[in-house]
Write a protein that holds these residues in place. Sequence first.
Motif, short mmCIF file in Angstrom:
data_model
loop_
_atom_site.label_atom_id
_atom_site.label_comp_id
_atom_site.label_asym_id
_atom_site.label_seq_id
_atom_site.Cartn_x
_atom_site.Cartn_y
_atom_site.Cartn_z
N ASP A 194 0.73 -1.14 -0.02
CA ASP A 194 0.06 0.02 0.13
C ASP A 194 0.82 1.28 -0.19
O ASP A 194 0.60 1.98 0.83
CB ASP A 194 -0.87 -0.09 1.14
CG ASP A 194 -1.90 -1.07 1.35
OD1 ASP A 194 -2.89 -1.28 0.85
OD2 ASP A 194 -1.23 -2.32 1.91
N ASP A 244 -1.48 -3.20 -3.97
CA ASP A 244 -1.69 -1.70 -3.90
C ASP A 244 -0.35 -0.85 -4.23
O ASP A 244 0.16 -0.38 -3.26
CB ASP A 244 -2.39 -1.38 -2.79
CG ASP A 244 -3.77 -1.75 -2.67
OD1 ASP A 244 -4.20 -2.40 -3.67
OD2 ASP A 244 -4.45 -1.47 -1.86
N HIS A 434 -4.03 -0.28 6.05
CA HIS A 434 -3.10 0.74 6.34
C HIS A 434 -2.56 0.85 7.73
O HIS A 434 -2.79 1.87 8.35
CB HIS A 434 -3.68 2.11 5.71
CG HIS A 434 -3.92 1.93 4.36
ND1 HIS A 434 -4.04 3.02 3.51
CD2 HIS A 434 -3.76 0.95 3.44
CE1 HIS A 434 -4.56 2.72 2.25
NE2 HIS A 434 -4.33 1.65 2.26
#
Length: 588
Positions: A194, A244, A434
């Motif tokens: 991410d 991601d 996250h």
Amino acid sequence: MPAALAARMTIAEQRDWVRGFLRARPVSRRGAMRGAAGALAGLGLVGGLGSALAACGTSSGPAAGPGAGAAPAALPGVTGRRLSFGADPTRQMAIAGELTVKPAGKVFIDYGTDTGYGATLEAEVRELVSQVPQQDGSIRAADQFFVHGLAGGLEPGREYHYRFRLADGWTGPDAAFRTAPAGRAPFSFTAFGDQGVNVPKPQLNGFSDEYYKPGDDRRTATPASSLVSLITKKAPAFHLLAGDICYANPSGDGQPIRNNAPKDAESGFDNFDPTTWTAYFASIESSAATTPWMFATGNHDMEALYDDNKSGGTRHGYGGHLARLDLPATGPHGCPSVYTFRYSNLGVLSLDANDLSTEIRANTGYSGGAQVDWVRRTLAAMRADPNIDFIVAFFHHCAYATSKSHASDGGVRAALTPLFDEFSVDLVVQGHNHQYERTNPIRAGRSVLAAPDGATIRPETEGTTYICVGSGGRPRYSWQDGVTDRYRGNTGPDSGTMVNSFLNTSDGAKTPETVDWSQSRYLDYAMLSVDVVPGAAGADSTMTVKTIADTGQEIDSVTLVRRARGGGPVALGGSGWSRTSSGLSVPA
């Protein structure tokens, strides 16, 4: 495209219409660059890196008038250099970059054991045309050129230099990499998920991924860039990115593309900005030009724009990746981001959790079970190999994690964790949430033992450690109510290892669960730094997993230990390139 016509068409029909429209109204590269000046400025790419985007413009509107001014002339060159392993990391390295303009002739990669090089290969140029529908009916197009070469026949454990060279005489800067050792040797690798890009970029209406929260005072101002700087300084053997990647698709639902959709516009569409990839590759070049970056795919990496989930032999929005990325073709057919490689005494599996997710279902089930069958065969082969001590799997959606956002995915957990239990996988690296969170070693869904900061774990008898490290740069999430951070140096309240969370289940529900395995938690930006030390036959091999915040502070660690069974070199085969039905090529 007229709105009334678009409303009656599928996305595939719209794509065919757009292609015909663009063929009838060609846009010169000079005109496209004029149209792209504003977008480049918003990306911080005008001048210098500004030439990295070869062409981008609004194809259905009038050309910019004489008073509009022209974009800076693009200079020939290569930006965003990056490496990845071929099928055999001891003898192959895939080398890639992005051309700043359409090449006037051939592109070459010189390589050798010193800056005299001595060997040259002709790079493959992969053109990627991104025709992005806009909410107002226009089309915004980007024309990008990616160059790729596979250096083979290399010697194990040796440093090599390389550079790009164009037919017009341009020569790029020197960079160096090291192949994997033939036998057992100590090494380090890093990992996170991410990431995204910490540079200004045009904000599309609707969903934005720039929602950093005030009061986030433990992080640096640009966490994604700060973590790259730490990786560059450490110079690991390789870096794993658990999905991601750059967030060119900020909403991440795997839907057809229609940009600049206001919040109250028709649902069922994603925004998409292909120029984000250019900024991303430039942002990681300081590390990726010398360290192989190995990517898994997450939900934000499903890009239906290019293939309507069909081209390149894939059916799940990865057609653009075939132009940009080099992923070892060692996995099951039709699963381009599923692969494996071996480095010293470590076996690594990249898995595609989009195929297994019960939360985000755009690609759920696309492999028809082929991925899970391949995982079983691959794990069985690794555990039968006496030269492999540790096994690491990395993928995006979490089998085990807690948060208010995504938490755990029931489909991923059901498909993979029984196999990880059966074959005693040592470490699982995940993203999606996250945050940073490390579990106690888990078997059959429960903690086997408490493993606080600094603990030693024997995975063969004590279970698999799962780490969510979706803390690579995108705005942080939040814990469930009453749950607090739990890491080295934390002076706040401690809510313990047993906390409330939820599991995304097959009916789309978030099923509450109370877990007993949430050992370490950090709600900011961090990466894993893993040191692997093989032991002689009959002695212990160790894998020490350290968690480093973007500020450089170590906040957690755990050491995994296995008794080594063998000590011979790992030999892998495979070389060259294979061509897909879309005309793109991938390493084989």
